[in-house]
Design an enzyme around this catalytic site. Structure first.
Site, PDB file in Angstrom:
ATOM      1  N   GLU A   1      -2.278   0.537   8.665  1.00  0.00           N
ATOM      2  CA  GLU A   1      -1.971   1.956   8.457  1.00  0.00           C
ATOM      3  C   GLU A   1      -2.595   2.849   9.521  1.00  0.00           C
ATOM      4  OE1 GLU A   1      -2.856  -0.054   5.960  1.00  0.00           O
ATOM      5  OE2 GLU A   1      -1.265   0.066   4.458  1.00  0.00           O
TER       6      GLU A   1
ATOM      7  N   HIS B   1      -3.443   2.119  -6.921  1.00  0.00           N
ATOM      8  CA  HIS B   1      -2.029   2.375  -6.581  1.00  0.00           C
ATOM      9  C   HIS B   1      -1.470   3.544  -7.400  1.00  0.00           C
ATOM     10  CE1 HIS B   1      -2.295  -1.499  -4.615  1.00  0.00           C
ATOM     11  NE2 HIS B   1      -1.047  -1.454  -4.230  1.00  0.00           N
TER      12      HIS B   1
END
Lengths: 332, 356
Positions: free
Chosen positions: B90, B159
């Site tokens: 990322e 998440h």
């Protein structure tokens, strides 16, 4: 030697300009004319000069907190750089960036960057732009960083990305032996940082970073590979910074005088002078005239910076965004 | 099909316009496609957006259609250069996106789950948000990022976050939070066309919901809120999925004779101060509903603005219904307790108005 007379003059001018800019800037900083922290790169002139000798304004470089040499090699003007260090309105970034954030997008300079390693993926992104636009042959990305940044995860992510996407990137690791005061023999697990390139499927080359001719040759090969669409190369340029990590750093607390003397004996500018004089490629007269013109340029840069106005206080609110619709925050 | 919007949730001017019911995820994908057709500098990057590759032919398989099927079919249409499947890096690929934005492209990054923003945070904060300012306005960063937030789907602590306030805190970033198919179409298009870095945060609970979407091309101005329902007794302020929670609460309140107004913020940075002040000036009572945790959050920012600019119009203190100051739990009962529910909003309004 396969370097044109004009290029040799450019190399000497650039290296001497970096040397004298750093010395002048340090002197001015210690006098109190700079507004903050400044990191000098004198001693490390060969890597940016030998690499940028192959680049044009369409090529992009990413840089570091020790970025003055990268800026100068990419063609930035020393008066605007000095004014930026002084925090003036005429500075390269209007006094908003300072020594650690000098950029010039018109010259392909993505900015000095003060988070160690953070500019590395920017150069990868510039190379991605070139690939997407199909202009790799005229626009490569060069990422300058140090031995300290070689321990940052984002370098490894960036090397992997550049390799799997086969991007025109040169990873230029200026290993000056120290991350702040921490020696690379302590902090880096490999003998040569360049050996890590193999794991990412790209050539890794160890280069004498005190020899601008060696840098020029190695960079020429790497950049030619990039322009031909053959992907990234990792160059480790073993070099040395003459001054401390930042302007007030006393190197005698962590470096031995013998070590400093050893590297000063290898000085890249003196090495260049000896080589071109011995091979009769340039005359002492020409070298001196270049040095003299740089001395004048430095006098002008300091005078320009000292005499420039402060930025208007209202500029505090400018350029946070291209546009933003919250009047309460006072942004313009 | 033409739908007449009786209780028009999309603002004046859309009554009777041509359009149809669409799923949030489908209109999101259609908007990405439209923006890629509109501007060839727009390209997508993210993990699994090509959905795997055939080992022999090296061709993309589009097995998943991208995370949450947000990019389904796009790799076949635009190819692997513009639908750029990224390794799990990322920081690396968000940084590369910033670099490409600085050099003339308009990258759009799928960060999959909103929680993953922290892995790329330095690139967002130090490079995307600050480049224009620290370089004295020389450059711009036309970057769009999107990711899925929110609890309620059993994805547990790493998440399910809704920390969009963390991004709204950063000068140089813009943050939008669509709440239905109509708003995601207009906000995503506006984000991609905007010259600043914009983060589009999509709550997972919205992705399979449907709603009316006009056929015509439109953008929603960043920084504008809207009225989902007009009322006179209390203002309910929603953002992202809590706009849906507020609408459900308003329905329940109507049954006991309380006429609630529902404001959907849509943008968090910049945000619509005027609509907050206008509505509170009329209703004199306000409840802010947010699935983010309460400390240093959008709900505390909205409360501060209302207290500062509409204090004299308030009949009672500003109230907030938010997630508690905890990570998101896995167990379904705990997770439901974590999330603001319509019943929590109804209870808060009843207390506020002295209607026990």
């Amino acid at each position: 030697m396969d370097i044109s007379k004009e290029k040799l003059e450019w190399i000497y001018t650039t290296m001497y300009r970096i040397r004298r800019f750093e010395e002048t800037m340090l002197e001015q900083t210690l006098k109190g004319n700079s507004m903050g922290v400044a990191h000098t790169s004198d001693g490390q002139e060969a890597p940016p000069t030998g690499i940028c000798a192959h680049l044009t304004d369409k090529d992009w470089i990413g840089s570091t907190h020790r970025g003055h040499g990268h800026c100068i090699s990419k063609g930035l003007e020393t008066d605007k750089m000095m004014a930026e260090v002084f925090g003036k309105a005429t500075g390269q970034c209007g006094g908003k960036g300072g020594s650690m954030h000098i950029a010039d997008f018109s010259k392909g300079m993505l900015g000095a960057n003060a988070i160690v390693g953070a500019s590395i993926p920017l150069a990868v992104g510039a190379a991605l732009t070139a690939k997407l636009k199909g202009i790799e042959s005229e626009s490569v990305g060069v990422s300058f960083f140090g031995d300290g940044a070689s321990s940052q995860g984002v370098l490894h992510e960036s090397m992997n990305l550049a390799s799997v996407w086969k991007l025109p990137v040169i990873f230029a690791c200026e290993n000056n032996g120290y991350a702040e005061a921490t020696p690379s023999w302590y902090a880096v697990s490999a003998e040569d940082i360049a050996s890590r390139a193999e794991g990412y499927g790209m050539p890794g080359v160890v280069v004498d970073g005190m020899d601008v001719f060696a840098v020029y040759d190695a960079a020429g090969e790497a950049i030619a590979r990039a322009r031909a669409g053959e992907g990234p190369t990792f160059l480790e340029l073993k070099t040395y910074r003459y001054h401390g990590h930042f302007h007030a750093d006393d190197t005698s607390k962590y470096r031995k005088p013998e070590e400093e003397a050893y590297y000063k004996n290898l000085d890249s500018i003196k090495h260049f002078e000896r080589t071109v004089l011995k091979q009769k490629l340039m005359t002492e007269k020409k070298l001196k005239s270049i040095r003299d013109s740089i001395e004048q340029e430095m006098l002008h840069a300091v005078e320009f910076a000292l005499n420039s106005p402060m930025p208007d206080i209202s500029t505090l609110y400018d350029d946070v965004y291209v546009n933003y619709s919250n009047p309460i925050l006072g942004l313009r | 099909m033409t739908t007449s919007q009786a209780n028009n949730p999309i603002g004046p001017g859309y009554e009777g316009v041509a359009g149809s019911e669409k799923r949030f995820r489908d209109i999101f994908r259609d908007t990405l496609r439209a923006e890629m057709l509109r501007d060839e500098d727009v390209f997508l990057m993210g993990e699994d957006i090509s959905g795997g590759f055939d080992k022999d032919t090296k061709e993309p398989l589009d097995a998943w259609g991208g995370p949450f099927a947000a990019t389904k079919g796009l790799v076949q249409e635009f190819g692997v250069e513009r639908i750029r499947d990224a390794p799990i890096s990322e920081a690396g690929f968000v940084g590369a996106a910033v670099g490409s934005a600085l050099t003339g492209m308009r990258p759009v990054v799928d960060l999959m789950y909103f929680d993953f923003v922290t892995v790329a945070f330095d690139q967002l904060l130090s490079n995307a948000a600050k480049s224009r300012y620290m370089f004295g306005g020389q450059t711009k960063v036309p970057l769009t990022l999107f990711a899925r937030s929110g609890a309620g789907t059993g994805h547990a602590a790493q998440h399910s976050e809704s920390f969009y306030s963390m991004l709204a805190h950063i000068p140089g970033l813009k943050v939008v939070v669509p709440s239905d198919p109509y708003s995601v179409k207009g906000l995503l298009a506006a984000a991609i066309r905007d010259d600043d870095p914009v983060f589009v945060v999509n709550d997972k609970k919205l992705i399979n919901l449907t709603g009316f979407v006009p056929d015509e091309e439109y953008v929603i101005e960043l920084g504008k809120g809207r009225y989902m329902r007009r009322g006179t007794d209390v203002t309910l302020v929603g953002m992202s999925y809590t706009t849906v929670v507020c609408q459900k609460a308003a329905d329940q309140l109507a049954e006991i004779g309380i006429d609630a107004e529902v404001v959907d913020m849509m943008s968090l940075s910049p945000f619509d101060e005027d609509i907050l002040i206008e509505s509170v000036t009329k209703t004199h009572n306000v409840v802010i509903v947010d699935e983010d945790t309460p400390r240093a959050s959008m709900s505390s920012e909205f409360a501060a603005i209302i207290a500062d600019k509409a204090f004299d119009h308030l009949d009672a203190p500003v109230k907030r219904v938010t997630a508690p100051h905890t990570p998101v739990p896995y167990n379904r009962d705990l997770e439901q307790e974590f999330m603001p529910q319509p019943g929590d909003v109804v209870g808060t309004v009843k207390n506020l108005l002295g209607r026990e």
